[in-house]
Design a protein around this motif. Structure first.
Motif, PDB file in Angstrom:
ATOM      1  N   VAL A  67      23.526   0.250 -16.978  1.00  0.00           N
ATOM      2  CA  VAL A  67      22.791   1.501 -16.846  1.00  0.00           C
ATOM      3  C   VAL A  67      22.208   1.939 -18.181  1.00  0.00           C
ATOM      4  CG1 VAL A  67      24.807   2.999 -17.222  1.00  0.00           C
ATOM      5  CG2 VAL A  67      22.882   3.818 -15.831  1.00  0.00           C
ATOM      6  N   ASN A  68      22.893   1.634 -19.286  1.00  0.00           N
ATOM      7  CA  ASN A  68      22.355   1.990 -20.604  1.00  0.00           C
ATOM      8  C   ASN A  68      21.056   1.255 -20.892  1.00  0.00           C
ATOM      9  OD1 ASN A  68      24.421   3.769 -21.179  1.00  0.00           O
ATOM     10  ND2 ASN A  68      25.653   2.269 -22.290  1.00  0.00           N
ATOM     11  N   GLN A  69      21.020  -0.037 -20.551  1.00  0.00           N
ATOM     12  CA  GLN A  69      19.801  -0.815 -20.761  1.00  0.00           C
ATOM     13  C   GLN A  69      18.667  -0.277 -19.892  1.00  0.00           C
ATOM     14  OE1 GLN A  69      19.353  -2.978 -23.020  1.00  0.00           O
ATOM     15  NE2 GLN A  69      21.236  -4.034 -23.495  1.00  0.00           N
ATOM     16  N   LEU A  70      18.975   0.053 -18.636  1.00  0.00           N
ATOM     17  CA  LEU A  70      17.949   0.553 -17.726  1.00  0.00           C
ATOM     18  C   LEU A  70      17.434   1.912 -18.184  1.00  0.00           C
ATOM     19  CD1 LEU A  70      16.382   0.074 -15.120  1.00  0.00           C
ATOM     20  CD2 LEU A  70      18.211   1.224 -13.877  1.00  0.00           C
ATOM     21  N   LEU A 110      13.171   5.217 -20.912  1.00  0.00           N
ATOM     22  CA  LEU A 110      12.738   6.070 -22.024  1.00  0.00           C
ATOM     23  C   LEU A 110      11.548   5.458 -22.763  1.00  0.00           C
ATOM     24  CD1 LEU A 110      16.168   7.237 -23.509  1.00  0.00           C
ATOM     25  CD2 LEU A 110      14.445   8.689 -22.414  1.00  0.00           C
ATOM     26  N   ILE A 111      11.632   4.156 -23.061  1.00  0.00           N
ATOM     27  CA  ILE A 111      10.541   3.484 -23.749  1.00  0.00           C
ATOM     28  C   ILE A 111       9.288   3.477 -22.875  1.00  0.00           C
ATOM     29  CG2 ILE A 111       9.779   1.311 -24.768  1.00  0.00           C
ATOM     30  CD1 ILE A 111      11.937   2.731 -26.377  1.00  0.00           C
ATOM     31  N   HIS A 112       9.470   3.227 -21.594  1.00  0.00           N
ATOM     32  CA  HIS A 112       8.343   3.235 -20.655  1.00  0.00           C
ATOM     33  C   HIS A 112       7.658   4.601 -20.641  1.00  0.00           C
ATOM     34  CE1 HIS A 112       6.517   3.877 -16.670  1.00  0.00           C
ATOM     35  NE2 HIS A 112       6.225   2.597 -16.705  1.00  0.00           N
ATOM     36  N   LYS A 171      23.345   3.053  -9.621  1.00  0.00           N
ATOM     37  CA  LYS A 171      22.642   3.476  -8.405  1.00  0.00           C
ATOM     38  C   LYS A 171      21.945   4.818  -8.603  1.00  0.00           C
ATOM     39  CE  LYS A 171      25.393   1.061  -4.898  1.00  0.00           C
ATOM     40  NZ  LYS A 171      26.315   1.225  -3.750  1.00  0.00           N
ATOM     41  N   ARG A 172      22.618   5.742  -9.284  1.00  0.00           N
ATOM     42  CA  ARG A 172      22.004   7.053  -9.519  1.00  0.00           C
ATOM     43  C   ARG A 172      20.745   6.926 -10.383  1.00  0.00           C
ATOM     44  NH1 ARG A 172      27.406   8.853  -9.230  1.00  0.00           N
ATOM     45  NH2 ARG A 172      27.827   8.245 -11.394  1.00  0.00           N
ATOM     46  N   ALA A 173      20.822   6.073 -11.408  1.00  0.00           N
ATOM     47  CA  ALA A 173      19.659   5.878 -12.275  1.00  0.00           C
ATOM     48  C   ALA A 173      18.522   5.211 -11.512  1.00  0.00           C
ATOM     49  CB  ALA A 173      20.050   5.034 -13.488  1.00  0.00           C
TER      50      ALA A 173
END
Length: 350
Positions: free
Chosen positions: A201-204, A209-211, A252-254
């Motif tokens: 989830v941290n990577q996603l 954020l970058i997107h 899932k929430r992200a």
């Protein structure tokens, strides 16, 4: 060094690199010969440009400024035999894996220097992203528009932890996703990289954020100066659901939050096409639609609705809106809205 001289050198390097690229595309069997010819040309037009890094005496007498080539599949193209040979030496877990298609976009990257020259790297942890971005903005630049970094000494004065290191021929660098970094070849270096995914989830969240940072940048009248996100985030998250990738509750929430935004945008684009009385056609009925579609004028990634201009290219609704007097042939629909809603509902948060 006068800025004019620097920019003239940059222009010349781009010209001879582009010339070599065209030769390789035309005659791939002689790719290595063309690259050797390029190396000689670069040696003949080097520009003095010392780099000051971690060590006070860190200085290289020459530097090449070359255009950055991205999204070239060197693993399947016979034109890049030397690159494929070096990639073949890596353990399986680090190799580019086309079998995972869109799941291998973003989240981190492997960078391999094939040589013969070395590359200079400057990087800092993602925690300093905002500080570096602020420094760029003060100089009229940004991550999406600037090709250079602030001076290393200025970064350290701001308390930013900066790493400066040289990547020799044969060295591999792993870049964590979102890590601010700047790379410069020192001499002639054949440098290749590819993305890998660490499904957390941290990577996603970092990817999102970058997107959003890229998307929030004001788009100038000259869209060629606007840098859209390279990673097709919408494709990535929908593909995770389509392939039923295992996700914990936090993931899932992200994912569901991102799917909601994507679904709302798709509904708005569908409504706009209907208002404009533009025919909506199914993907299966249109040949040669790219797996990841981008707007031809601005290069923005498009997901579910792909407007096709009267001249045959794909254009986003934002660019089309500025050319309202022009006509669209049709809008290609990748997935039925009903199917996307079903996918959205299948992500159940306990």
């Amino acid at each position: 060094m006068p800025l004019e001289r620097f920019m003239e050198h940059r222009k010349h390097i781009k010209e001879i690199a582009s010339e070599t690229y065209k030769k390789i595309m035309k005659d791939g069997k002689k790719a290595e010969d063309h690259l050797e010819e390029l190396e000689k040309k670069l040696e003949d037009c080097t520009l003095e440009g010392p780099f000051q890094g971690q060590q006070k005496n860190f200085c290289k007498p020459v530097t090449y400024l070359q255009p950055f080539a991205t999204n070239i599949n060197v693993t399947k193209d016979e034109k890049f035999e030397r690159a494929r040979r070096e990639i073949g030496k890596l353990p399986e877990c680090l190799k580019p894996n086309g079998a995972e298609d869109l799941m291998h976009f973003g989240a981190g990257s492997i960078n391999l220097n094939v040589g013969p020259g070395s590359c200079l790297w400057i990087s800092c942890p993602i925690e300093y992203f905002n500080t570096v971005d602020s420094m760029l903005n003060q100089r009229g630049g940004s991550w999406t528009k600037s090709a250079v970094w602030p001076l290393v000494k200025d970064l350290r004065t701001k308390g930013i932890f900066v790493e400066v290191y040289e990547q020799m021929a044969g060295d591999m660098v792993y870049v964590g996703f979102g890590t601010p970094h700047w790379v410069q070849s020192v001499g002639f270096a054949d440098n290749i990289s590819w993305n890998i995914v660490v499904p957390t989830v941290n990577q996603l969240a970092t990817a999102a954020l970058i997107h959003d940072y890229h998307m929030s940048e004001p788009r100038p009248e000259n869209v060629a100066n606007w840098k859209p996100p390279i990673m097709p985030l919408e494709y990535m998250i929908w593909n995770m659901v389509i392939k039923r990738k295992e996700m914990d509750g936090e993931m899932k929430r992200a994912v569901k939050s991102m799917l909601m935004r994507s679904l709302a945008n798709a509904a708005a684009e569908e409504a706009y096409a209907i208002v404009k009385t533009c025919p909506i056609v199914n993907l299966a009925d249109v040949p040669d639609v790219p797996a990841v579609a981008r707007c031809y004028p601005c290069d923005r990634v498009l997901f579910n609705y792909l407007p096709v201009h009267q001249e045959g290219y794909i254009i986003c609704f934002q660019c089309y809106f500025k050319r309202d007097e022009e006509k669209l042939v049709h809008v290609v629909q990748r997935y039925e809205m009903k199917y996307l809603v079903e996918l959205f509902d299948s992500v159940i948060i306990n």
